[in-house]
Design an enzyme around this catalytic site. Structure first.
Site, PDB file in Angstrom:
ATOM      1  N   GLY A  58      15.884  20.848 -59.414  1.00 23.39           N
ATOM      2  CA  GLY A  58      16.997  19.902 -59.369  1.00 23.39           C
ATOM      3  C   GLY A  58      17.749  20.045 -58.066  1.00 23.39           C
ATOM      4  O   GLY A  58      17.550  21.015 -57.333  1.00 23.39           O
ATOM      5  N   CYS A  85      11.913  26.384 -59.485  1.00 29.39           N
ATOM      6  CA  CYS A  85      12.881  26.089 -58.424  1.00 29.39           C
ATOM      7  C   CYS A  85      14.319  26.222 -58.937  1.00 29.39           C
ATOM      8  O   CYS A  85      14.764  27.321 -59.209  1.00 29.39           O
ATOM      9  CB  CYS A  85      12.585  24.708 -57.842  1.00 29.39           C
ATOM     10  SG  CYS A  85      13.338  24.510 -56.230  1.00 29.39           S
ATOM     11  N   TYR A  86      15.057  25.128 -59.112  1.00 30.38           N
ATOM     12  CA  TYR A  86      16.419  25.282 -59.653  1.00 30.38           C
ATOM     13  C   TYR A  86      16.357  25.997 -61.011  1.00 30.38           C
ATOM     14  O   TYR A  86      17.210  26.830 -61.328  1.00 30.38           O
ATOM     15  CB  TYR A  86      17.104  23.918 -59.819  1.00 30.38           C
ATOM     16  CG  TYR A  86      18.524  24.032 -60.369  1.00 30.38           C
ATOM     17  CD1 TYR A  86      19.571  24.444 -59.551  1.00 30.38           C
ATOM     18  CD2 TYR A  86      18.807  23.760 -61.714  1.00 30.38           C
ATOM     19  CE1 TYR A  86      20.867  24.576 -60.043  1.00 30.38           C
ATOM     20  CE2 TYR A  86      20.096  23.886 -62.214  1.00 30.38           C
ATOM     21  CZ  TYR A  86      21.123  24.289 -61.372  1.00 30.38           C
ATOM     22  OH  TYR A  86      22.394  24.426 -61.862  1.00 30.38           O
ATOM     23  N   HIS A 185       6.796  24.511 -56.405  1.00 29.81           N
ATOM     24  CA  HIS A 185       6.580  23.463 -57.411  1.00 29.81           C
ATOM     25  C   HIS A 185       5.106  23.416 -57.826  1.00 29.81           C
ATOM     26  O   HIS A 185       4.301  22.787 -57.153  1.00 29.81           O
ATOM     27  CB  HIS A 185       7.006  22.108 -56.848  1.00 29.81           C
ATOM     28  CG  HIS A 185       8.486  21.988 -56.713  1.00 29.81           C
ATOM     29  ND1 HIS A 185       9.296  21.556 -57.735  1.00 29.81           N
ATOM     30  CD2 HIS A 185       9.313  22.305 -55.692  1.00 29.81           C
ATOM     31  CE1 HIS A 185      10.552  21.588 -57.354  1.00 29.81           C
ATOM     32  NE2 HIS A 185      10.598  22.037 -56.116  1.00 29.81           N
ATOM     33  N   GLU A 187       3.880  21.718 -60.111  1.00 22.72           N
ATOM     34  CA  GLU A 187       3.538  20.404 -60.665  1.00 22.72           C
ATOM     35  C   GLU A 187       3.043  19.411 -59.621  1.00 22.72           C
ATOM     36  O   GLU A 187       2.427  18.412 -59.962  1.00 22.72           O
ATOM     37  CB  GLU A 187       4.747  19.823 -61.411  1.00 22.72           C
ATOM     38  CG  GLU A 187       5.952  19.442 -60.547  1.00 22.72           C
ATOM     39  CD  GLU A 187       6.902  20.602 -60.242  1.00 22.72           C
ATOM     40  OE1 GLU A 187       6.454  21.759 -60.273  1.00 22.72           O
ATOM     41  OE2 GLU A 187       8.087  20.341 -59.950  1.00 22.72           O
ATOM     42  N   ASP A 243      -0.691  -1.908 -70.942  1.00 22.58           N
ATOM     43  CA  ASP A 243       0.108  -1.419 -72.070  1.00 22.58           C
ATOM     44  C   ASP A 243       0.011  -2.350 -73.283  1.00 22.58           C
ATOM     45  O   ASP A 243      -0.296  -1.906 -74.389  1.00 22.58           O
ATOM     46  CB  ASP A 243       1.591  -1.261 -71.676  1.00 22.58           C
ATOM     47  CG  ASP A 243       1.768  -0.351 -70.475  1.00 22.58           C
ATOM     48  OD1 ASP A 243       0.836   0.424 -70.186  1.00 22.58           O
ATOM     49  OD2 ASP A 243       2.830  -0.417 -69.824  1.00 22.58           O
ATOM     50  N   LYS A 385       1.373   6.556 -68.347  1.00 20.10           N
ATOM     51  CA  LYS A 385       0.431   5.494 -67.999  1.00 20.10           C
ATOM     52  C   LYS A 385      -1.026   5.993 -67.989  1.00 20.10           C
ATOM     53  O   LYS A 385      -1.914   5.316 -68.500  1.00 20.10           O
ATOM     54  CB  LYS A 385       0.784   4.961 -66.609  1.00 20.10           C
ATOM     55  CG  LYS A 385       0.136   3.650 -66.276  1.00 20.10           C
ATOM     56  CD  LYS A 385       0.994   2.539 -66.777  1.00 20.10           C
ATOM     57  CE  LYS A 385       0.428   1.181 -66.528  1.00 20.10           C
ATOM     58  NZ  LYS A 385       1.368   0.160 -67.010  1.00 20.10           N
TER      59      LYS A 385
END
Ligand code: XMP
Length: 530
Positions: A58, A85-86, A185, A187, A243, A385
């Site tokens: 963050g 991180c944060y 990170h 991710e 979708d 998605k």
């Protein structure tokens, strides 16, 4: 709300632009997870009976006056926690370590060295020495840093488990309590072995079963839909986008002819799209599909309108009017299926801190009228998605539908700059189809570009064709790479491909004598031109 029947990880969002990516990585490990604002109610979070927590990064410093906090229930639960991180700084700060304040931002790649190879977080980690052989890359240890403050002293019982040149405490853990923290990170794709770290945390450390797969989802969702819908009829606004197509197929599998799909052709679709919707759903799947040809109504309403906001407003309102009119003809229907997906839910949650039940019409413009009191059925509410696409594949929808790129609700209206006339729309459709065809032939449509399309500009320029001078309009080509459509970069398409597309467009599309390629990233540009 349908509570998951799967082992669940809760990600608490502290405002990082990468928070959603964490959730996607967890799901890629076939583990179910949900992303909540850090301040979400403890009852809601613990109601999921989570198996572990991930705290996102963050923008704040733990020393900020109103710095977001670590909710008490997280540590009190005794469950494993991974702070990123944060999230790392917050864990450290809350447990009695020391975070060093810094005005300097470290941003970019760094080389991670593992100090504790036996730590579960790095189980299966491929070292630099092995990496040449095993993954053919010298970058195996690369991780992505993006932080200001960093941990200076670890809390009691913690051990450093990895470092980089700038961060001696790039990762640390208190294994007995299942607490882990990383400064980088895992991710983001730039962290080469980031998926491994996330998967180790959720599977090895939290003990989740990797049972979140599209086949299981379909099986469970179909039985749930049968239960919810019972013997009632249900309506769905089908747009042909992935979708609404996946929802239509799921609901149809569950309750067959109790489902009626309404398809409004407003004349602003891409080439061949309307025909494909009818072919796939009416002919091949045998659904009850009511197709409304509203092209003339839309063309008339848009005639002479230049302002993009005005175009959106007109299309939104007219769509609703037509939907309402046609739905009435079908008799009393109380249930409405919608293709709401998880990013829509997260967005509304972070806007008002509660998971609001927002109405997303398939055209995303305005919402359905107040006086149509439908009960919403949203089977894709918890899917990203790429998961929707995987479900579509398992349901054996045609690849053209599954891989169809996102398309704005107001359709070609916002890509046909200036006045909307049928001729200009046809030119735009033809140019777009050529560009897409070239990309598809080069197999660049699925992974290399997340959105690619043509825009027709209301500008004329001089050209020369044969012996004659021409004075015609310009087509701009846009192709972007993006993870989340919030930021995007322009795709570095092969020059040869652009040359072919340009040649074909100028030769084959009436009214166009020039093609340009958009090389603006987002920000500062947007993806659409409007
Ligand atoms: P921008 O242009 O804001 O677009 O960078 C981000 C993404 O949103 C899509 N987009 C829309 N989608 N209704 C939609 O359903 C709209 O009015 C709309 N406007 C933009 C755009 O195609 C891109 O994927």
């Amino acid at each position: 709300m349908n509570m998951p029947k799967h082992d669940t990880i809760i990600i608490l969002d502290y405002g990082s632009q990468y928070s959603r990516l964490i959730a996607r990585r967890v799901r890629e490990a076939n583990v179910y997870c949900e992303l909540y604002p850090w301040s979400a109610s403890p009852e809601k979070i613990m109601g999921h009976e989570p198996k572990g927590f991930i705290l996102s990064g963050g923008p704040n410093s733990v020393y900020d006056k109103d710095a977001p906090l670590l909710p008490k229930y997280v540590l009190e639960s005794g469950l494993p926690v991974l702070g990123i991180c944060y999230g790392m700084q917050l864990l450290c700060h809350s447990l009695g370590g020391k975070v060093a304040f810094s005005n300097r931002h470290e941003y970019g790649p760094a080389e991670l060295d593992i100090d504790e190879t036996r730590n579960d977080l790095f189980h299966g980690w491929i070292s630099k020495e092995q990496s040449d052989l095993q993954i053919g890359s010298r970058d195996a240890g690369r991780v992505w840093m993006s932080h200001g403050d960093k941990v200076e002293t670890l809390p009691p019982h913690f051990k450093a488990i990895a470092h980089t040149r700038n961060s001696p405490l790039a990762a640390a853990s208190d294994e007995d309590r299942g607490l882990y923290m990383v400064q980088f990170h895992p991710e983001v794709a730039h962290t080469i072995q980031g998926r491994l770290i996330i998967s180790n945390f959720v599977i090895l450390i939290c003990g989740c079963k990797a049972d979140w797969t599209s086949e299981i989802f379909i099986k469970e969702e179909i039985s749930e839909l049968r239960e919810k819908i019972g013997n009632e009829r249900i309506l769905l606004a089908l747009s042909g986008g992935v979708d609404s197509s996946v929802v239509a197929t799921l609901v149809h599998r569950a309750v067959g002819s109790q489902l009626t799909c309404l398809f409004v052709d407003h004349g602003l679709l891409r080439q061949g799209e309307a025909e494909q919707v009818l072919r796939t759903f009416q002919k091949e799947q045998g659904m009850q599909l009511v197709a409304i040809n509203a092209v003339e109504e839309f063309m008339e309403a848009l005639s002479g309108v230049l302002d993009p906001e005005e175009k959106r407003r007109i299309i939104g309102q007219l769509f609703i009017r037509i939907f309402e009119r046609e739905a009435k003809k079908l008799g009393e229907i109380r249930l409405l299926a919608q293709g709401t997906i998880y990013p829509d839910v997260i967005e509304s949650a972070s806007r008002d801190q509660s998971v609001a039940h927002t109405i997303k019409t398939h055209h995303n413009v305005g919402g359905l009228p107040e006086n149509m009191k439908f009960e919403l059925i949203e089977p894709l509410r918890f899917l990203f998605k790429d998961e929707v696409r995987r479900v579509g594949e398992s349901l054996q929808l045609p690849p053209e539908i599954i891989w169809r790129q996102p398309f704005p609700g107001p359709g070609l209206a916002i890509r046909c700059l200036g006045e909307i006339t049928w001729d200009r729309l046809e030119s735009l459709r033809a140019a777009d189809a050529i560009f897409i065809d070239e990309l598809a032939q080069a197999d660049l449509l699925r992974h290399e570009t997340q959105q690619a399309f043509a825009i027709l500009l209301p500008v004329r320029s001089v050209g020369v064709m044969g012996d004659g001078r021409t004075y015609k309009e310009v087509i701009a080509l846009r192709a972007v790479t993006t993870d989340d459509f919030m930021t995007a970069d322009w795709a570095r398409l092969p020059a040869e491909l652009l040359a072919r597309a340009s040649r074909r467009i100028v030769n084959e599309v009436p009214g166009v004598n020039r093609v340009v390629f958009d090389i603006t990233s987002k920000p500062p540009g947007t993806i659409e031109w409007e």
